[in-house]
Design a protein around this motif. Structure first.
Motif, PDB file in Angstrom:
ATOM      1  N   LYS A 511     -30.622  18.710  89.923  1.00  0.00           N
ATOM      2  CA  LYS A 511     -31.280  20.112  89.251  1.00  0.00           C
ATOM      3  C   LYS A 511     -32.009  19.777  88.000  1.00  0.00           C
ATOM      4  O   LYS A 511     -31.523  19.149  87.311  1.00  0.00           O
ATOM      5  CB  LYS A 511     -29.847  21.023  89.125  1.00  0.00           C
ATOM      6  N   SER A 512     -32.848  20.812  87.791  1.00  0.00           N
ATOM      7  CA  SER A 512     -33.672  20.659  86.995  1.00  0.00           C
ATOM      8  C   SER A 512     -33.066  20.876  85.512  1.00  0.00           C
ATOM      9  O   SER A 512     -33.322  20.293  84.593  1.00  0.00           O
ATOM     10  CB  SER A 512     -35.257  21.532  86.981  1.00  0.00           C
ATOM     11  N   PHE A 513     -32.204  21.799  85.682  1.00  0.00           N
ATOM     12  CA  PHE A 513     -31.241  21.826  84.374  1.00  0.00           C
ATOM     13  C   PHE A 513     -30.422  20.674  83.963  1.00  0.00           C
ATOM     14  O   PHE A 513     -30.628  20.480  82.626  1.00  0.00           O
ATOM     15  CB  PHE A 513     -30.182  23.183  84.652  1.00  0.00           C
ATOM     16  N   ASP A 514     -30.137  19.998  84.691  1.00  0.00           N
ATOM     17  CA  ASP A 514     -29.334  18.847  84.477  1.00  0.00           C
ATOM     18  C   ASP A 514     -30.245  17.624  83.896  1.00  0.00           C
ATOM     19  O   ASP A 514     -29.904  16.819  83.207  1.00  0.00           O
ATOM     20  CB  ASP A 514     -28.896  18.217  85.735  1.00  0.00           C
ATOM     21  N   LEU A 515     -31.367  17.547  84.505  1.00  0.00           N
ATOM     22  CA  LEU A 515     -32.463  16.940  83.801  1.00  0.00           C
ATOM     23  C   LEU A 515     -32.790  17.057  82.363  1.00  0.00           C
ATOM     24  O   LEU A 515     -32.807  16.254  81.855  1.00  0.00           O
ATOM     25  CB  LEU A 515     -33.713  16.788  84.725  1.00  0.00           C
ATOM     26  N   LEU A 516     -33.109  18.457  82.248  1.00  0.00           N
ATOM     27  CA  LEU A 516     -33.214  19.124  80.793  1.00  0.00           C
ATOM     28  C   LEU A 516     -32.113  18.765  80.038  1.00  0.00           C
ATOM     29  O   LEU A 516     -32.439  18.101  78.763  1.00  0.00           O
ATOM     30  CB  LEU A 516     -33.439  20.659  80.786  1.00  0.00           C
ATOM     31  N   LYS A 517     -30.871  18.678  80.472  1.00  0.00           N
ATOM     32  CA  LYS A 517     -29.982  18.230  79.453  1.00  0.00           C
ATOM     33  C   LYS A 517     -29.907  16.933  79.226  1.00  0.00           C
ATOM     34  O   LYS A 517     -29.561  16.491  77.984  1.00  0.00           O
ATOM     35  CB  LYS A 517     -28.394  18.676  80.298  1.00  0.00           C
ATOM     36  N   SER A 518     -30.360  15.954  80.267  1.00  0.00           N
ATOM     37  CA  SER A 518     -30.119  14.379  79.995  1.00  0.00           C
ATOM     38  C   SER A 518     -31.389  14.307  78.872  1.00  0.00           C
ATOM     39  O   SER A 518     -31.116  13.300  77.842  1.00  0.00           O
ATOM     40  CB  SER A 518     -30.298  13.772  81.126  1.00  0.00           C
ATOM     41  N   MET A 519     -32.418  14.965  79.033  1.00  0.00           N
ATOM     42  CA  MET A 519     -33.477  14.789  78.008  1.00  0.00           C
ATOM     43  C   MET A 519     -33.175  15.394  76.808  1.00  0.00           C
ATOM     44  O   MET A 519     -33.939  14.794  75.710  1.00  0.00           O
ATOM     45  CB  MET A 519     -34.963  15.443  78.799  1.00  0.00           C
ATOM     46  N   ALA A 520     -32.723  16.340  76.837  1.00  0.00           N
ATOM     47  CA  ALA A 520     -32.048  16.977  75.236  1.00  0.00           C
ATOM     48  C   ALA A 520     -31.531  16.065  74.642  1.00  0.00           C
ATOM     49  O   ALA A 520     -31.515  16.038  73.094  1.00  0.00           O
ATOM     50  CB  ALA A 520     -31.497  18.409  75.540  1.00  0.00           C
ATOM     51  N   GLY A 521     -30.845  15.193  75.409  1.00  0.00           N
ATOM     52  CA  GLY A 521     -29.940  14.286  74.635  1.00  0.00           C
ATOM     53  C   GLY A 521     -30.548  12.957  74.368  1.00  0.00           C
ATOM     54  O   GLY A 521     -30.026  11.972  73.800  1.00  0.00           O
ATOM     55  N   GLY A 522     -31.707  12.646  74.619  1.00  0.00           N
ATOM     56  CA  GLY A 522     -32.778  11.712  74.241  1.00  0.00           C
ATOM     57  C   GLY A 522     -33.146  10.794  75.440  1.00  0.00           C
ATOM     58  O   GLY A 522     -33.891   9.778  75.014  1.00  0.00           O
ATOM     59  N   LYS A 523     -32.836  11.060  76.382  1.00  0.00           N
ATOM     60  CA  LYS A 523     -33.559  10.216  77.542  1.00  0.00           C
ATOM     61  C   LYS A 523     -35.083  10.882  78.034  1.00  0.00           C
ATOM     62  O   LYS A 523     -35.283  12.038  77.750  1.00  0.00           O
ATOM     63  CB  LYS A 523     -32.877  10.503  78.856  1.00  0.00           C
ATOM     64  N   SER A 524     -35.665   9.934  78.430  1.00  0.00           N
ATOM     65  CA  SER A 524     -37.291  10.329  79.120  1.00  0.00           C
ATOM     66  C   SER A 524     -37.175  11.094  80.159  1.00  0.00           C
ATOM     67  O   SER A 524     -35.726  10.958  80.865  1.00  0.00           O
ATOM     68  CB  SER A 524     -37.944   9.259  79.063  1.00  0.00           C
ATOM     69  N   LEU A 525     -37.694  11.675  80.906  1.00  0.00           N
ATOM     70  CA  LEU A 525     -37.757  12.075  82.222  1.00  0.00           C
ATOM     71  C   LEU A 525     -37.324  11.039  83.175  1.00  0.00           C
ATOM     72  O   LEU A 525     -36.661  11.392  84.277  1.00  0.00           O
ATOM     73  CB  LEU A 525     -39.130  12.933  82.541  1.00  0.00           C
ATOM     74  N   GLN A 526     -38.221  10.040  83.250  1.00  0.00           N
ATOM     75  CA  GLN A 526     -37.841   8.858  84.211  1.00  0.00           C
ATOM     76  C   GLN A 526     -36.339   8.482  84.040  1.00  0.00           C
ATOM     77  O   GLN A 526     -35.818   8.114  84.916  1.00  0.00           O
ATOM     78  CB  GLN A 526     -38.902   7.940  84.100  1.00  0.00           C
ATOM     79  N   GLN A 527     -35.878   8.525  82.829  1.00  0.00           N
ATOM     80  CA  GLN A 527     -34.586   7.881  82.416  1.00  0.00           C
ATOM     81  C   GLN A 527     -33.658   8.821  83.379  1.00  0.00           C
ATOM     82  O   GLN A 527     -32.619   8.799  83.742  1.00  0.00           O
ATOM     83  CB  GLN A 527     -34.188   7.652  81.158  1.00  0.00           C
ATOM     84  N   ALA A 528     -33.959  10.175  82.860  1.00  0.00           N
ATOM     85  CA  ALA A 528     -33.143  11.366  83.415  1.00  0.00           C
ATOM     86  C   ALA A 528     -32.884  11.368  84.988  1.00  0.00           C
ATOM     87  O   ALA A 528     -32.140  11.387  85.418  1.00  0.00           O
ATOM     88  CB  ALA A 528     -33.539  12.714  82.830  1.00  0.00           C
ATOM     89  N   VAL A 529     -33.899  11.005  85.586  1.00  0.00           N
ATOM     90  CA  VAL A 529     -34.023  11.008  86.854  1.00  0.00           C
ATOM     91  C   VAL A 529     -33.413   9.661  87.688  1.00  0.00           C
ATOM     92  O   VAL A 529     -32.867   9.774  88.550  1.00  0.00           O
ATOM     93  CB  VAL A 529     -35.504  11.138  87.421  1.00  0.00           C
ATOM     94  N   GLY A 530     -33.277   8.753  87.034  1.00  0.00           N
ATOM     95  CA  GLY A 530     -32.941   7.361  87.153  1.00  0.00           C
ATOM     96  C   GLY A 530     -33.766   6.636  88.036  1.00  0.00           C
ATOM     97  O   GLY A 530     -33.175   5.815  88.649  1.00  0.00           O
TER      98      GLY A 530
END
Length: 580
Positions: A511-530
């Motif tokens: 979910k894009s909202f979950d990705l945004l949450k990870s990115m808000a916490g300091g991860k890059s987009l690719q890190q959030a996606v895994g």
């Protein structure tokens, strides 16, 4: 250095496409660390190359070149399959220094012919899937064949195709600055939340940790340097930039650790996440439900009273101040939890809490809150986009080939008569597709709730014209399309990526909202996606290529404009992934 690194977030990159057009792309940080961009010996692209959208060899980075590089990067697998060789024998031969040709034990011309056939079959599959045009596939084959012949007989190795997207170290530093309390928790033994609370109260991280300043600095720097060295090892950080990145990072980390009340920067990703989170909490249905719970009222009775024109405070039998206070406290509790998790900065938290208080004060006092339709304005771009897939939708619903529907259009027939489906049924189906698209647009923050109905009305009008007039062609504004893709990069990343849970073999959509949450916490987009940046890049480019090739097939875009749009998008996304 303090001035350079205190606000690494929030800068806007002007991403310049291959056509020379500049597009604003929100970057998660400004790459303000002093770095070198000298070319690394060999074939690895420098940061400057990546940011200009080209590889070290000077070739433009796009889906076609990435596809070719990926295929050549697996040339050992293709060769083993072509040879039908024993896997252990083949891999042992390579490990001993044999060329792919020697390891295959095939006649050179036979091996090359088989590999050419395999490549051509894979490109035909790409054309069939809509990822490549026939012309693009033919051009790739022409480029690939001599390279295959050269690589199997000489210089192929597992690192023949280096990472395309590289960093200058700022992304790694940003991550450590965002999670500095987590990093300090490990050596100090103080919980992350206690460290954050101490920072919020005005203490420095050195004071909050209870550690010797030098020891804390060494611990933070060691964790940062480990990630830098890992980036050099996997090819995403040029080795000649390591020393400068270590020095700059050490200075920035010490600045952060010694600053009283240090607050990680509010990034664009964090801002987006916070605004979407607050919008969800302030949704009228949510506010009404919470008010009913606090007042001990039946939700249906509350709705009826609102429809009759009463205010929430009157219905609840509470003063405006008391009801506002309870509603505000409930929203603030949720926001505070996000701050505790490291997903919001103190600065953003304070802003969101104030916005929440202001909005809830108005909601409590408003007669008929949530029952009145706000007057908005249509979004012409989203209205047009909502019917862009009308030909494919009709073909899919009618169970016929898209090409058959396009043939009917070419003969001058209107879409409504292009299949045997009843026109009224067809119109109803297409309107429901518009509704779903615009609902998603509201959920994802592309469109406000107030603007949804006006946009839907405009879209229905466009739909009626599209299906009743002959020779329909979907119009595509290339600049708008590019802007949309970049603004929705997180949504697109979620669309093209699947993940598997530990207890299930089934893939699920991120979910894009979950990705945004990870990115808000300091991860890059690719890190959030895994996944690594290059893998995400090719997925995003494949997704866009398929759409753009569809525009060409439908007559809405010329081959020339499509080629320029593909390259502009590829250049922009490459820069974004290198700088987020």
């Amino acid at each position: 250095m303090r001035k350079q690194l205190a606000v690494l977030m929030g800068a806007a990159l002007l991403v310049t496409g291959a056509s020379g057009t500049a597009f604003p792309v929100k970057s998660a940080y400004a790459a303000e660390i002093g770095t070198t961009t000298t070319s690394v010996e060999g074939s690895v692209a420098t940061t400057a190359d990546t940011q200009s959208g080209t590889s070290a060899a000077g070739a433009a980075i796009n889906y076609n070149t990435l596809l070719l590089n990926n295929w050549l990067g697996k040339l050992d697998i293709h060769t083993e399959a072509a040879a039908g060789a024993n896997s252990d024998d083949f891999q042992n031969a390579l490990a001993s220094g044999a060329t792919l040709m020697a390891a295959s034990k095939l006649n050179p011309s036979d091996l090359i012919d088989k590999l050419k056939t395999m490549f051509a079959e894979d490109m035909a599959s790409e054309v069939q899937s809509g990822n490549l045009s026939a012309q693009e596939a033919a051009a790739l084959e022409e480029t690939a064949y001599p390279r295959i012949a050269d690589l199997v007989s000489s210089g192929w190795s597992t690192d023949s195709q280096p990472a395309v997207i590289q960093t200058d170290g700022a992304a790694i530093l940003h991550s450590h600055l965002s999670t500095i309390a987590d990093d300090a928790s490990l050596p100090s033994g103080v919980s992350t939340i206690d460290l954050r609370k101490a920072l919020r109260s005005g203490k420095s991280l050195v004071e909050a940790s209870g550690m010797d300043a030098s020891a804390l600095n060494d611990a933070l720097t060691a964790l940062f340097n480990q990630d830098l060295e890992a980036a050099v090892k996997n090819g995403t950080l040029p080795s000649d930039q390591l020393e400068n990145a270590e020095k700059d990072g050490a200075s920035a980390l010490w600045d952060a650790a010694s600053t009283p009340g240090y607050d990680p920067a509010t990034t664009p990703w964090m801002e987006q996440y916070g605004q979407r989170l607050l919008a969800d909490k302030l949704d009228p249905s949510s506010v009404i439900q919470k008010a009913a719970i606090f007042a001990g009222k039946d939700i249906d009775d509350v709705h009826s009273a609102l429809l009759a024109g009463q205010s929430l405070s009157t219905i609840a039998g509470m003063s405006e101040a008391d009801l506002t206070s309870q509603l505000t406290a409930d929203v603030n509790d949720a926001l505070e939890q996000e701050w505790e998790a490291g997903n919001l900065s103190v600065k953003l938290l304070t802003k969101l809490e104030q916005n929440s208080a202001d909005a809830l004060q108005k909601a409590v006092d408003q007669n008929g809150f949530g029952t009145q339709t706000a007057t908005g304005t249509s979004s012409p771009a989203l209205a047009a986009e909502s019917i862009r897939s009308v030909v494919g939708n009709i073909a899919d619903y009618a169970g016929v080939a898209v090409s058959d529907v396009r043939d009917k259009l070419a003969d001058g027939q209107p879409l409504v008569n292009a299949t045997s489906v009843d026109p009224a049924e067809l119109t109803s189906m297409l309107q429901s597709r518009i509704d779903t698209f615009l609902d998603t647009a509201v959920q994802n923050g592309w469109l406000t709730l107030a603007d949804e109905q006006p946009t839907k009305t405009e879209a229905y009008g466009l739909l009626n014209a599209a299906i009743t007039n002959g020779n329909y062609k979907a119009s595509v504004d290339t600049k708008q399309y590019l802007t949309d893709r970049l603004n929705r990069i997180v949504d697109d990343a979620a669309d093209v990526t699947e993940t598997k849970s530990a207890d299930s073999a089934d893939a699920t959509q991120i979910k894009s909202f979950d990705l945004l949450k990870s990115m808000a916490g300091g991860k890059s987009l690719q890190q959030a996606v895994g996944i690594d940046a290059d893998s995400l890049l090719i997925k995003l480019l494949r997704h866009a290529n398929e759409e753009i090739n569809g525009f060409v097939a439908g007559g809405g875009l010329s081959e020339q404009d499509a080629a320029k749009l593909k390259q502009d998008y590829a250049s922009a996304v490459t820069k974004l992934l290198a700088n987020n």
